[in-house]
Design an enzyme around this catalytic site. Structure first.
Site, short mmCIF file in Angstrom:
data_model
loop_
_atom_site.label_atom_id
_atom_site.label_comp_id
_atom_site.label_asym_id
_atom_site.label_seq_id
_atom_site.Cartn_x
_atom_site.Cartn_y
_atom_site.Cartn_z
N GLY A 76 47.31 -99.41 -16.02
CA GLY A 76 47.66 -98.85 -14.72
C GLY A 76 48.42 -97.56 -14.89
O GLY A 76 48.11 -96.77 -15.80
N CYS A 77 49.41 -97.33 -14.08
CA CYS A 77 50.20 -96.10 -14.13
C CYS A 77 50.75 -95.85 -15.53
O CYS A 77 51.52 -96.65 -16.06
CB CYS A 77 51.35 -96.20 -13.14
SG CYS A 77 52.58 -94.89 -13.29
#
Length: 219
Positions: free
Chosen positions: A40-41
């Site tokens: 993800g991020c």
């Protein structure tokens, strides 16, 4: 004459000692390894793994796609095939790749095929980009994560390919003091990162999924 000979001997001994020291440093540097993961991020993954003893550096970037030197805008636009990824450089004498892989699975939701937490889309999916020597460990870590959760883990183990570091704006975002304008108002990057992480529900979701096994939730 004796003094000169003694000085020459001492100088030679010093040079030999410095040579051994340089060789030891070079040998140590050569022992460092890398592991590339997508969770993800990449700000969050970088921030998490830079806290781990034995990790020397974590760099935010992109992996898995076909476009050379992609930009953040291109990757998040979904046109390059890349994942937001982090390349972790570590000392295997201090932390083993198996430990890092276990920590990785327990820092994400590996059952989510559509992204991570509030970040949706292909570039935010999870993945492990394993070198040939890491594939067995990665597959074993995935199998263990699936057994522990009792749910299907969708995180793929992919062959490591070219890793492209993101630009300097994204490196060490979680601890930068420069001010950015966000939906939370003007904040330092460090404060904006904390606000984003909390609002995105990353730690809450990981805690609910992994409980006390989550290594970074709440960081």
């Amino acid at each position: 004459m004796i003094a000169r000979r003694t000085l020459k001997t001492m100088s030679l001994a010093l040079m030999i000692g410095l040579g051994f020291l340089a060789q030891a440093k070079t040998s140590h540097a050569q022992q460092l390894e890398t592991l590339t993961v997508a969770g993800g991020c990449f700000w969050c993954v970088e921030a998490d793994f830079e806290k781990v003893k034995g990790v020397k550096e974590a760099v935010s970037g992109f992996a898995g796609g076909t476009t050379a030197n992609p930009t953040y805008k291109q990757v998040t636009g979904g046109n390059t095939g890349h994942y937001e990824a982090v390349q972790i450089t570590f000392d295997p004498a201090q932390v083993q790749v198996e430990t890092l892989l276990s920590m990785f699975f327990r820092s994400v939701d590996p059952t989510d095929a559509g992204g991570q937490f509030c970040d949706r889309g292909a570039s935010y999916r999870t993945a492990i980009f394993a070198t040939p020597s890491q594939i067995n460990a990665a597959e074993a870590a995935k199998a263990q994560a699936q057994a522990d959760l009792g749910k299907t883990v969708v995180t793929p183990v992919l062959q490591a390919n070219t890793f492209f570091p993101a630009d300097s704006y994204h490196q060490d975002y979680y601890k930068q003091s420069s001010v950015v304008f966000t939906r939370f108002g003007p904040k330092s990057k460090a404060k904006a990162y904390k606000a984003y992480r909390n609002a995105c529900g990353r730690d809450a979701t990981v805690r609910a999924l992994w409980g006390s096994a989550a290594p970074f939730a709440g960081s």
